[in-house]
Motif scaffolding. Structure first.
Motif, PDB file in Angstrom:
ATOM      1  N   GLN A 102       0.932  -1.353  -0.018  1.00 21.24           N
ATOM      2  CA  GLN A 102       0.118  -0.140  -0.050  1.00 21.24           C
ATOM      3  C   GLN A 102       0.918   1.323   0.007  1.00 21.24           C
ATOM      4  OE1 GLN A 102      -2.994   0.100   2.892  1.00 21.24           O
ATOM      5  NE2 GLN A 102      -3.156  -2.317   2.838  1.00 21.24           N
ATOM      6  N   TYR A 103       1.886   1.098   0.835  1.00 18.39           N
ATOM      7  CA  TYR A 103       2.827   2.311   1.026  1.00 18.39           C
ATOM      8  C   TYR A 103       3.587   2.745  -0.492  1.00 18.39           C
ATOM      9  CZ  TYR A 103       6.979   5.147   2.078  1.00 18.39           C
ATOM     10  OH  TYR A 103       7.945   6.305   1.951  1.00 18.39           O
ATOM     11  N   PHE A 104       4.188   1.621  -1.079  1.00 15.27           N
ATOM     12  CA  PHE A 104       4.675   2.177  -2.254  1.00 15.27           C
ATOM     13  C   PHE A 104       3.853   2.349  -3.806  1.00 15.27           C
ATOM     14  CE2 PHE A 104       8.642   0.389  -0.648  1.00 15.27           C
ATOM     15  CZ  PHE A 104       9.666   1.452  -1.001  1.00 15.27           C
ATOM     16  N   GLY A 105       2.336   1.644  -3.489  1.00 14.54           N
ATOM     17  CA  GLY A 105       1.397   2.202  -4.272  1.00 14.54           C
ATOM     18  C   GLY A 105       0.902   3.499  -4.263  1.00 14.54           C
ATOM     19  N   GLN A 106       0.943   4.054  -3.080  1.00 16.16           N
ATOM     20  CA  GLN A 106       0.509   5.360  -2.938  1.00 16.16           C
ATOM     21  C   GLN A 106       1.604   6.551  -3.149  1.00 16.16           C
ATOM     22  OE1 GLN A 106      -0.596   5.509   1.102  1.00 16.16           O
ATOM     23  NE2 GLN A 106      -2.627   4.242   1.034  1.00 16.16           N
ATOM     24  N   LEU A 107       2.936   5.976  -2.883  1.00 19.49           N
ATOM     25  CA  LEU A 107       3.986   6.894  -3.169  1.00 19.49           C
ATOM     26  C   LEU A 107       4.314   6.888  -4.629  1.00 19.49           C
ATOM     27  CD1 LEU A 107       6.157   7.964  -1.655  1.00 19.49           C
ATOM     28  CD2 LEU A 107       7.746   6.005  -1.998  1.00 19.49           C
ATOM     29  N   ARG A 108       3.979   6.078  -5.495  1.00 21.43           N
ATOM     30  CA  ARG A 108       4.097   6.172  -6.782  1.00 21.43           C
ATOM     31  C   ARG A 108       2.872   6.979  -7.362  1.00 21.43           C
ATOM     32  NH1 ARG A 108       3.496   1.172 -11.289  1.00 21.43           N
ATOM     33  NH2 ARG A 108       3.685   2.524 -13.074  1.00 21.43           N
ATOM     34  N   ALA A 109       1.449   6.893  -6.908  1.00 18.22           N
ATOM     35  CA  ALA A 109       0.554   7.508  -7.531  1.00 18.22           C
ATOM     36  C   ALA A 109       0.727   8.938  -7.154  1.00 18.22           C
ATOM     37  CB  ALA A 109      -0.756   6.800  -6.934  1.00 18.22           C
ATOM     38  N   GLY A 110       1.167   9.222  -5.800  1.00 18.22           N
ATOM     39  CA  GLY A 110       1.374  10.744  -5.337  1.00 18.22           C
ATOM     40  C   GLY A 110       2.522  11.491  -5.737  1.00 18.22           C
ATOM     41  N   GLY A 111       3.376  10.680  -6.380  1.00 21.46           N
ATOM     42  CA  GLY A 111       4.567  11.539  -7.152  1.00 21.46           C
ATOM     43  C   GLY A 111       5.560  11.465  -6.085  1.00 21.46           C
ATOM     44  N   GLY A 112       5.712  10.862  -4.840  1.00 23.74           N
ATOM     45  CA  GLY A 112       6.483  10.567  -3.785  1.00 23.74           C
ATOM     46  C   GLY A 112       7.950  10.022  -4.246  1.00 23.74           C
ATOM     47  N   LEU A 113       7.995   9.370  -5.580  1.00 27.30           N
ATOM     48  CA  LEU A 113       8.867   8.740  -6.060  1.00 27.30           C
ATOM     49  C   LEU A 113       9.849   9.778  -6.774  1.00 27.30           C
ATOM     50  CD1 LEU A 113       7.880   5.540  -7.673  1.00 27.30           C
ATOM     51  CD2 LEU A 113       9.227   5.475  -5.502  1.00 27.30           C
ATOM     52  N   ASP A 114       9.339  10.910  -7.108  1.00 29.94           N
ATOM     53  CA  ASP A 114       9.999  11.952  -7.610  1.00 29.94           C
ATOM     54  C   ASP A 114      10.946  12.513  -6.646  1.00 29.94           C
ATOM     55  OD1 ASP A 114       8.616  11.431 -10.145  1.00 29.94           O
ATOM     56  OD2 ASP A 114       7.277  13.060  -9.826  1.00 29.94           O
ATOM     57  N   HIS A 115      10.553  12.665  -5.776  1.00 31.05           N
ATOM     58  CA  HIS A 115      11.300  13.184  -4.564  1.00 31.05           C
ATOM     59  C   HIS A 115      12.562  12.427  -4.269  1.00 31.05           C
ATOM     60  CE1 HIS A 115      12.783  14.656  -0.529  1.00 31.05           C
ATOM     61  NE2 HIS A 115      12.742  13.647  -0.118  1.00 31.05           N
ATOM     62  N   TYR A 116      12.521  11.092  -4.261  1.00 30.60           N
ATOM     63  CA  TYR A 116      13.697  10.091  -4.157  1.00 30.60           C
ATOM     64  C   TYR A 116      14.597  10.219  -5.274  1.00 30.60           C
ATOM     65  CZ  TYR A 116      11.667   8.226   0.460  1.00 30.60           C
ATOM     66  OH  TYR A 116      11.185   8.134   1.626  1.00 30.60           O
ATOM     67  N   ALA A 117      13.952  10.457  -6.499  1.00 24.47           N
ATOM     68  CA  ALA A 117      14.592  10.382  -7.593  1.00 24.47           C
ATOM     69  C   ALA A 117      15.664  11.699  -7.592  1.00 24.47           C
ATOM     70  CB  ALA A 117      13.738  10.271  -8.841  1.00 24.47           C
ATOM     71  N   THR A 118      15.341  12.722  -7.183  1.00 20.59           N
ATOM     72  CA  THR A 118      16.076  13.950  -7.084  1.00 20.59           C
ATOM     73  C   THR A 118      17.157  13.889  -5.970  1.00 20.59           C
ATOM     74  OG1 THR A 118      14.651  14.996  -5.622  1.00 20.59           O
ATOM     75  CG2 THR A 118      14.375  15.232  -7.902  1.00 20.59           C
ATOM     76  N   LEU A 119      17.290  12.769  -5.129  1.00 19.49           N
ATOM     77  CA  LEU A 119      18.226  12.611  -4.011  1.00 19.49           C
ATOM     78  C   LEU A 119      19.277  11.820  -4.527  1.00 19.49           C
ATOM     79  CD1 LEU A 119      16.090  12.357  -0.895  1.00 19.49           C
ATOM     80  CD2 LEU A 119      17.056  14.390  -1.951  1.00 19.49           C
ATOM     81  N   PRO A 120      20.713  12.093  -4.181  1.00 20.56           N
ATOM     82  CA  PRO A 120      21.764  11.130  -4.382  1.00 20.56           C
ATOM     83  C   PRO A 120      21.860  10.116  -3.770  1.00 20.56           C
ATOM     84  CG  PRO A 120      22.503  13.072  -3.123  1.00 20.56           C
ATOM     85  CD  PRO A 120      21.098  13.475  -3.294  1.00 20.56           C
ATOM     86  N   VAL A 121      20.660   9.161  -3.734  1.00 16.24           N
ATOM     87  CA  VAL A 121      20.603   8.087  -3.018  1.00 16.24           C
ATOM     88  C   VAL A 121      20.332   6.788  -4.045  1.00 16.24           C
ATOM     89  CG1 VAL A 121      19.112   6.902  -1.126  1.00 16.24           C
ATOM     90  CG2 VAL A 121      19.616   9.367  -1.034  1.00 16.24           C
ATOM     91  N   PRO A 122      21.185   5.662  -3.721  1.00 12.69           N
ATOM     92  CA  PRO A 122      21.169   4.701  -4.710  1.00 12.69           C
ATOM     93  C   PRO A 122      19.707   4.030  -4.433  1.00 12.69           C
ATOM     94  CG  PRO A 122      23.048   4.422  -3.223  1.00 12.69           C
ATOM     95  CD  PRO A 122      22.395   5.656  -2.864  1.00 12.69           C
ATOM     96  N   PRO A 123      19.026   3.527  -5.400  1.00 16.72           N
ATOM     97  CA  PRO A 123      17.666   2.875  -5.263  1.00 16.72           C
ATOM     98  C   PRO A 123      17.482   1.695  -4.547  1.00 16.72           C
ATOM     99  CG  PRO A 123      18.357   3.357  -7.773  1.00 16.72           C
ATOM    100  CD  PRO A 123      19.694   3.492  -6.623  1.00 16.72           C
ATOM    101  N   ALA A 124      18.726   0.962  -4.278  1.00 20.24           N
ATOM    102  CA  ALA A 124      18.438  -0.191  -3.474  1.00 20.24           C
ATOM    103  C   ALA A 124      18.472   0.170  -1.924  1.00 20.24           C
ATOM    104  CB  ALA A 124      19.730  -0.904  -3.535  1.00 20.24           C
ATOM    105  N   ALA A 125      19.119   1.372  -1.413  1.00 18.71           N
ATOM    106  CA  ALA A 125      19.078   2.088  -0.341  1.00 18.71           C
ATOM    107  C   ALA A 125      17.738   2.379  -0.017  1.00 18.71           C
ATOM    108  CB  ALA A 125      19.785   3.292  -0.013  1.00 18.71           C
ATOM    109  N   VAL A 126      16.728   2.920  -0.989  1.00 18.62           N
ATOM    110  CA  VAL A 126      15.470   3.452  -0.581  1.00 18.62           C
ATOM    111  C   VAL A 126      14.519   1.979  -0.352  1.00 18.62           C
ATOM    112  CG1 VAL A 126      13.389   4.403  -1.432  1.00 18.62           C
ATOM    113  CG2 VAL A 126      15.854   5.553  -1.986  1.00 18.62           C
ATOM    114  N   VAL A 127      14.646   1.033  -1.285  1.00 19.23           N
ATOM    115  CA  VAL A 127      13.840   0.023  -1.027  1.00 19.23           C
ATOM    116  C   VAL A 127      14.309  -0.750   0.476  1.00 19.23           C
ATOM    117  CG1 VAL A 127      13.318  -2.246  -1.933  1.00 19.23           C
ATOM    118  CG2 VAL A 127      13.527  -0.357  -3.485  1.00 19.23           C
ATOM    119  N   LEU A 128      15.563  -0.934   0.514  1.00 18.10           N
ATOM    120  CA  LEU A 128      15.805  -1.662   1.897  1.00 18.10           C
ATOM    121  C   LEU A 128      15.558  -1.124   3.151  1.00 18.10           C
ATOM    122  CD1 LEU A 128      19.374  -3.086   0.569  1.00 18.10           C
ATOM    123  CD2 LEU A 128      17.218  -4.412   1.034  1.00 18.10           C
ATOM    124  N   GLY A 129      15.754   0.506   3.071  1.00 20.13           N
ATOM    125  CA  GLY A 129      15.381   1.279   4.208  1.00 20.13           C
ATOM    126  C   GLY A 129      14.159   1.207   4.455  1.00 20.13           C
ATOM    127  N   ALA A 130      13.064   1.410   3.239  1.00 17.83           N
ATOM    128  CA  ALA A 130      11.547   1.391   3.797  1.00 17.83           C
ATOM    129  C   ALA A 130      11.316  -0.174   4.269  1.00 17.83           C
ATOM    130  CB  ALA A 130      10.733   1.741   2.392  1.00 17.83           C
TER     131      ALA A 130
END
Length: 274
Positions: A102-130
């Motif tokens: 539910q969280y990642f579905g809402q994050l994708r629909a609400g444009g929250g992924l754009d915020h993480y995409a602008t940060l110099p953070v590896p994608p694996a760190a975002v997934v593993l952290g959450a």
């Protein structure tokens, strides 16, 4: 009144535009994986602490209620071990699979992924952290469910330390699956539906005794990532556990966890670049 040439004004206001040899400032270096993972984990943990505690209580109460209901039809032995182990891992499935989808579905629909995409953070760190933050909420509920089940079915608690391995491995496998479902679903409603179906599969295939299932359902049970964590925990309730079989189940659970987190990372990159 004095008149200043426009060229002089332009030259004083934007010297870089007049100098073709001027270079843009370099971007900040990409964050290392370890510090980025810790930052995402702490941020997700503090964000979800208040909102998820009531849901964790519901997950724990649900698992204990299932054991109480099955106490009337399961006396002891291997079926009782399956019920207690499956109910304990069900707490992990409710949080790491259902809520994370539910969280990642809402994050994708609400444009929250754009915020993480602008940060110099590896994608694996975002997934593993959450995933790690959501899985951390399952520790108290799983311990309470396992201890309550042992008291209810009179199972030995000498080897409950196996939960220290089952929790992170089963949590990683289910959290990776939940994140992938949420990121790949085209709409948040479908992500919620997929998470609910996954939790229902963990309930039906993980809690009910495996020996009483039809052969076709038993094959489907083997495909569920949490099954091997359930098997490892159920084996530990024996008086003389087969530790080689417990280690083999945990190894399969770890391999499935790595695979599911890799799929979730790929799904995150795919969703963030669209």
């Amino acid at each position: 009144m004095s008149v200043v040439p426009a060229q002089a004004v332009a030259g004083t206001t934007s010297p870089d535009a007049a100098d073709p040899s001027a270079e843009a400032a370099p971007l900040a270096p990409r964050a290392r994986f370890g510090p980025a993972l810790g930052a995402v984990y702490r941020a997700q943990l503090s964000r979800a602490r208040v909102a998820r505690i009531p849901l964790l209580f519901v997950a724990t109460f649900q698992s204990i209620g299932i054991m109480v209901l099955l106490r009337g039809v399961v006396d002891g032995g291997d079926p009782a071990r399956d019920v207690v182990a499956g109910s304990s891992v069900l707490v992990v499935a409710f949080v790491a699979l259902n809520l994370l989808a539910q969280y990642f579905g809402q994050l994708r629909a609400g444009g929250g992924l754009d915020h993480y995409a602008t940060l110099p953070v590896p994608p694996a760190a975002v997934v593993l952290g959450a995933a790690g933050a959501y899985a951390s909420f399952t520790v108290p509920g799983t311990l309470v469910t396992a201890v309550t089940g042992c008291l209810l079915f009179q199972l030995p608690m000498a080897h409950l330390w196996v939960l220290a391995a089952v929790l992170p491995l089963a949590g990683a496998a289910l959290a990776g699956l939940g994140a992938a479902l949420g990121l790949l679903a085209p709409r948040p409603e479908l992500a919620t539906l997929c998470g609910q179906l996954g939790m229902s599969a963990a309930l039906l295939l993980g809690v009910l005794p495996a020996a009483r299932m039809p052969e076709l359902i038993a094959w489907a049970r083997d495909l569920l990532p949490s099954t091997y964590g359930v098997e490892a925990l159920a084996r530990s309730f024996g008086r003389h556990p087969d530790w080689s079989a417990v280690g083999a189940d945990l190894g399969v659970c770890a391999a499935v966890g790595v695979l599911s987190l890799a799929v979730a990372t790929w799904a995150y990159r795919r969703a963030a670049t669209r």
